[in-house]
Design a protein around this motif. Structure first.
Motif, PDB file in Angstrom:
ATOM      1  N   LEU A  65      -9.356  14.319  -8.555  1.00  9.50           N
ATOM      2  CA  LEU A  65     -10.346  15.375  -8.771  1.00  9.50           C
ATOM      3  C   LEU A  65      -9.717  16.758  -8.638  1.00  9.50           C
ATOM      4  CD1 LEU A  65     -13.259  13.739  -6.752  1.00  9.50           C
ATOM      5  CD2 LEU A  65     -13.276  14.193  -9.214  1.00  9.50           C
ATOM      6  N   ALA A  66      -8.848  16.922  -7.665  1.00  6.76           N
ATOM      7  CA  ALA A  66      -8.234  18.227  -7.433  1.00  6.76           C
ATOM      8  C   ALA A  66      -7.246  18.615  -8.519  1.00  6.76           C
ATOM      9  CB  ALA A  66      -7.541  18.236  -6.070  1.00  6.76           C
ATOM     10  N   LEU A  67      -6.595  17.596  -9.127  1.00  7.51           N
ATOM     11  CA  LEU A  67      -5.533  17.880 -10.096  1.00  7.51           C
ATOM     12  C   LEU A  67      -5.911  17.494 -11.527  1.00  7.51           C
ATOM     13  CD1 LEU A  67      -2.491  16.740  -7.928  1.00  7.51           C
ATOM     14  CD2 LEU A  67      -3.265  19.079  -8.361  1.00  7.51           C
ATOM     15  N   GLY A  68      -7.128  16.993 -11.724  1.00  8.63           N
ATOM     16  CA  GLY A  68      -7.633  16.815 -13.073  1.00  8.63           C
ATOM     17  C   GLY A  68      -7.185  15.578 -13.812  1.00  8.63           C
ATOM     18  N   TYR A  69      -7.205  14.412 -13.177  1.00  9.38           N
ATOM     19  CA  TYR A  69      -6.903  13.156 -13.872  1.00  9.38           C
ATOM     20  C   TYR A  69      -7.694  12.029 -13.216  1.00  9.38           C
ATOM     21  CZ  TYR A  69      -3.837  12.390  -9.858  1.00  9.38           C
ATOM     22  OH  TYR A  69      -3.361  12.254  -8.572  1.00  9.38           O
ATOM     23  N   GLU A  70      -7.746  10.889 -13.881  1.00  7.04           N
ATOM     24  CA  GLU A  70      -8.442   9.712 -13.375  1.00  7.04           C
ATOM     25  C   GLU A  70      -7.408   8.681 -12.924  1.00  7.04           C
ATOM     26  OE1 GLU A  70     -11.397   7.174 -12.167  1.00  7.04           O
ATOM     27  OE2 GLU A  70     -11.681   9.221 -12.941  1.00  7.04           O
ATOM     28  N   PRO A  71      -7.341   8.346 -11.631  1.00  7.85           N
ATOM     29  CA  PRO A  71      -6.372   7.348 -11.176  1.00  7.85           C
ATOM     30  C   PRO A  71      -6.635   5.979 -11.814  1.00  7.85           C
ATOM     31  CG  PRO A  71      -7.307   8.572  -9.324  1.00  7.85           C
ATOM     32  CD  PRO A  71      -8.139   8.903 -10.525  1.00  7.85           C
ATOM     33  N   ASP A  72      -5.573   5.225 -11.999  1.00  9.85           N
ATOM     34  CA  ASP A  72      -5.671   3.867 -12.517  1.00  9.85           C
ATOM     35  C   ASP A  72      -5.739   2.912 -11.326  1.00  9.85           C
ATOM     36  OD1 ASP A  72      -5.494   1.412 -13.685  1.00  9.85           O
ATOM     37  OD2 ASP A  72      -3.503   1.709 -14.560  1.00  9.85           O
ATOM     38  N   PHE A  73      -6.948   2.484 -10.990  1.00 12.82           N
ATOM     39  CA  PHE A  73      -7.124   1.660  -9.795  1.00 12.82           C
ATOM     40  C   PHE A  73      -6.755   0.191 -10.017  1.00 12.82           C
ATOM     41  CE2 PHE A  73     -10.071   5.235  -8.990  1.00 12.82           C
ATOM     42  CZ  PHE A  73      -9.480   5.705  -7.819  1.00 12.82           C
ATOM     43  N   SER A  74      -6.321  -0.138 -11.228  1.00  9.29           N
ATOM     44  CA  SER A  74      -5.849  -1.510 -11.461  1.00  9.29           C
ATOM     45  C   SER A  74      -4.444  -1.713 -10.907  1.00  9.29           C
ATOM     46  CB  SER A  74      -5.859  -1.832 -12.957  1.00  9.29           C
ATOM     47  OG  SER A  74      -4.878  -1.072 -13.656  1.00  9.29           O
ATOM     48  N   THR A  75      -3.793  -0.637 -10.529  1.00  8.64           N
ATOM     49  CA  THR A  75      -2.464  -0.719  -9.937  1.00  8.64           C
ATOM     50  C   THR A  75      -2.466  -0.035  -8.577  1.00  8.64           C
ATOM     51  OG1 THR A  75      -1.686   1.366 -10.891  1.00  8.64           O
ATOM     52  CG2 THR A  75      -1.419  -0.616 -12.226  1.00  8.64           C
ATOM     53  N   LEU A  76      -1.536  -0.425  -7.730  1.00  6.89           N
ATOM     54  CA  LEU A  76      -1.372   0.208  -6.427  1.00  6.89           C
ATOM     55  C   LEU A  76       0.117   0.250  -6.110  1.00  6.89           C
ATOM     56  CD1 LEU A  76      -2.485   1.374  -3.775  1.00  6.89           C
ATOM     57  CD2 LEU A  76      -2.620  -0.968  -2.899  1.00  6.89           C
ATOM     58  N   GLU A  77       0.678   1.433  -6.189  1.00  8.89           N
ATOM     59  CA  GLU A  77       2.099   1.595  -5.915  1.00  8.89           C
ATOM     60  C   GLU A  77       2.290   2.765  -4.958  1.00  8.89           C
ATOM     61  OE1 GLU A  77       4.619   1.704  -9.322  1.00  8.89           O
ATOM     62  OE2 GLU A  77       3.416   0.232 -10.414  1.00  8.89           O
ATOM     63  N   SER A  78       3.136   2.558  -3.964  1.00  5.59           N
ATOM     64  CA  SER A  78       3.374   3.607  -2.971  1.00  5.59           C
ATOM     65  C   SER A  78       4.478   4.562  -3.401  1.00  5.59           C
ATOM     66  CB  SER A  78       3.751   2.983  -1.624  1.00  5.59           C
ATOM     67  OG  SER A  78       5.029   2.358  -1.705  1.00  5.59           O
ATOM     68  N   GLY A  79       5.399   4.074  -4.236  1.00  7.27           N
ATOM     69  CA  GLY A  79       6.508   4.921  -4.672  1.00  7.27           C
ATOM     70  C   GLY A  79       7.646   5.018  -3.684  1.00  7.27           C
ATOM     71  N   ILE A  80       7.589   4.267  -2.584  1.00  7.69           N
ATOM     72  CA  ILE A  80       8.651   4.352  -1.587  1.00  7.69           C
ATOM     73  C   ILE A  80       9.456   3.058  -1.556  1.00  7.69           C
ATOM     74  CG2 ILE A  80       7.345   5.968  -0.170  1.00  7.69           C
ATOM     75  CD1 ILE A  80       6.836   3.648   1.813  1.00  7.69           C
ATOM     76  N   VAL A  81      10.705   3.179  -1.164  1.00  9.07           N
ATOM     77  CA  VAL A  81      11.591   2.026  -0.975  1.00  9.07           C
ATOM     78  C   VAL A  81      12.235   2.161   0.390  1.00  9.07           C
ATOM     79  CG1 VAL A  81      12.040   1.717  -3.425  1.00  9.07           C
ATOM     80  CG2 VAL A  81      13.522   3.203  -2.093  1.00  9.07           C
ATOM     81  N   PRO A  82      12.690   1.064   0.981  1.00  7.53           N
ATOM     82  CA  PRO A  82      13.328   1.143   2.297  1.00  7.53           C
ATOM     83  C   PRO A  82      14.567   2.030   2.254  1.00  7.53           C
ATOM     84  CG  PRO A  82      12.768  -1.122   1.772  1.00  7.53           C
ATOM     85  CD  PRO A  82      12.554  -0.331   0.522  1.00  7.53           C
ATOM     86  N   PRO A  83      14.809   2.797   3.309  1.00  2.97           N
ATOM     87  CA  PRO A  83      16.027   3.611   3.357  1.00  2.97           C
ATOM     88  C   PRO A  83      17.252   2.725   3.511  1.00  2.97           C
ATOM     89  CG  PRO A  83      14.901   3.696   5.467  1.00  2.97           C
ATOM     90  CD  PRO A  83      13.996   2.936   4.525  1.00  2.97           C
ATOM     91  N   PRO A  84      18.428   3.204   3.134  1.00  2.54           N
ATOM     92  CA  PRO A  84      19.636   2.405   3.310  1.00  2.54           C
ATOM     93  C   PRO A  84      19.938   2.200   4.787  1.00  2.54           C
ATOM     94  CG  PRO A  84      20.197   4.644   2.666  1.00  2.54           C
ATOM     95  CD  PRO A  84      18.715   4.528   2.543  1.00  2.54           C
TER      96      PRO A  84
END
Length: 324
Positions: free
Chosen positions: A149-168
């Motif tokens: 709502l704040a940035l003007g798009y509709e999230p795709d709730f069919s997916t759920l991704e955090s975007g993070i991976v474990p650090p080395p």
């Protein structure tokens, strides 16, 4: 467009914000993000590649030392850092009076939940843009909706991704398949009995998976040592910085955890994660991930090690069948 995210705590709440950042990164590539967070969780925020500068606060410490000159100098330094960054928008994803006080220091328009949606409705009085998001949704979905709502798009709730991976990183002496046992949590009524942790460690060893555990205070140390004493093959990780623990967790094949921030982290990494909830309701704030599951103790009942291992087996099989 330059946006400051204000979500200062707790660890689980911070991790619940990552999917919203991932949505925004895909839908608004023109937006760059900085974040303001409690100093203890700065290393967690740094796991997300879309986050630029990380500003830290120490609200609990500052409250205890209001008359200390260092407190005021740190607060003034934060305000200068915010204003030097010249933000176009601040998203207060926490919805509390303490978070809006931090957000105001940036001298930029603030977006947040409206009065019917914010955790503390009076916080919304200080926002320039207010958005209605149902309170009966999971915290992850609420935050994703707020960002959309704040940035003007509709999230795709069919997916759920955090975007993070474990650090080395890894720990010397740990090899083969491991399962991290996260027994530590903030409240006594959230803690699974030590005997159940020991039995779970034994069941893991029978499956060829080495239990790994750690501690962050004396009470947790006693539990961790009891597990290793009863199951000598288990590995005890010394009290370590959060980034190091995150790296070791990230290399486990399985995580079994109480209601604690690191359990949410394991879920966000996409690891098979069994969360044990004894005194809290996971519906709106429990771990969410493609291979996570929550076992909830019914009133007057308990969660058994056998139940935990049965759920772990199911998640491990599910993970093994997933595309690489």
């Amino acid at each position: 467009m330059k946006v400051l995210i204000v979500k200062t705590s707790s660890m689980g709440d911070v991790i619940h914000t990552f999917p919203a950042v991932e949505d925004a990164r895909r839908n608004r590539p023109d937006v760059s993000f900085d974040w303001c967070v409690e100093e203890a969780f700065a290393g967690i925020v740094a796991l997300h590649p879309a986050i630029g500068e990380i500003h830290t606060v120490a609200i609990r410490r500052w409250r205890k030392q209001l008359l200390d000159g260092d407190t005021w100098r740190e607060a003034a330094g934060l305000r200068r850092a915010f204003r030097n960054c010249r933000y176009d928008l601040v998203i207060d994803a926490q919805g509390l009076l303490k978070s809006v006080l931090v957000a105001k220091q940036a001298a930029a328009p603030i977006a947040g939940f409206d009065g019917s949606s914010a955790r503390e409705p009076s916080a919304s009085l200080f926002y320039d843009r207010r958005y209605a998001v149902p309170r009966d949704l999971h915290a992850i979905e609420r935050t994703r909706r707020l960002f959309g709502l704040a940035l003007g798009y509709e999230p795709d709730f069919s997916t759920l991704e955090s975007g993070i991976v474990p650090p080395p990183g890894s720990m010397a002496g740990i090899s083969g398949k491991t399962a991290f046992l996260l027994h530590g949590t903030s409240r006594e009524d959230k803690k699974w009995p030590v005997g159940d942790w020991i039995e779970t460690a034994r069941l893991l060893m029978k499956r060829g998976i080495t239990p790994v555990t750690t501690w962050s205070n004396d009470r947790e140390k006693a539990v961790a040592e009891a597990i290793v004493q009863a199951v000598p093959q288990a590995v005890l990780v010394p009290k370590s910085p959060l980034a190091e623990i995150a790296a070791i967790i990230g290399r486990a094949v399985l995580v079994v955890g109480a209601d604690t921030g690191l359990t949410h982290l394991a879920s966000a990494f996409g690891l098979p994660t069994v969360a044990i909830f004894l005194a809290t309701e996971p519906g709106l704030t429990g771990p969410r991930g493609p291979f996570s599951s929550t076992l909830l103790a019914v009133p007057g009942g308990r969660v058994t090690p056998a139940e935990v291992m049965a759920e772990a087996e199911r998640l491990l099989a599910l993970k093994s069948q997933a595309p690489a």
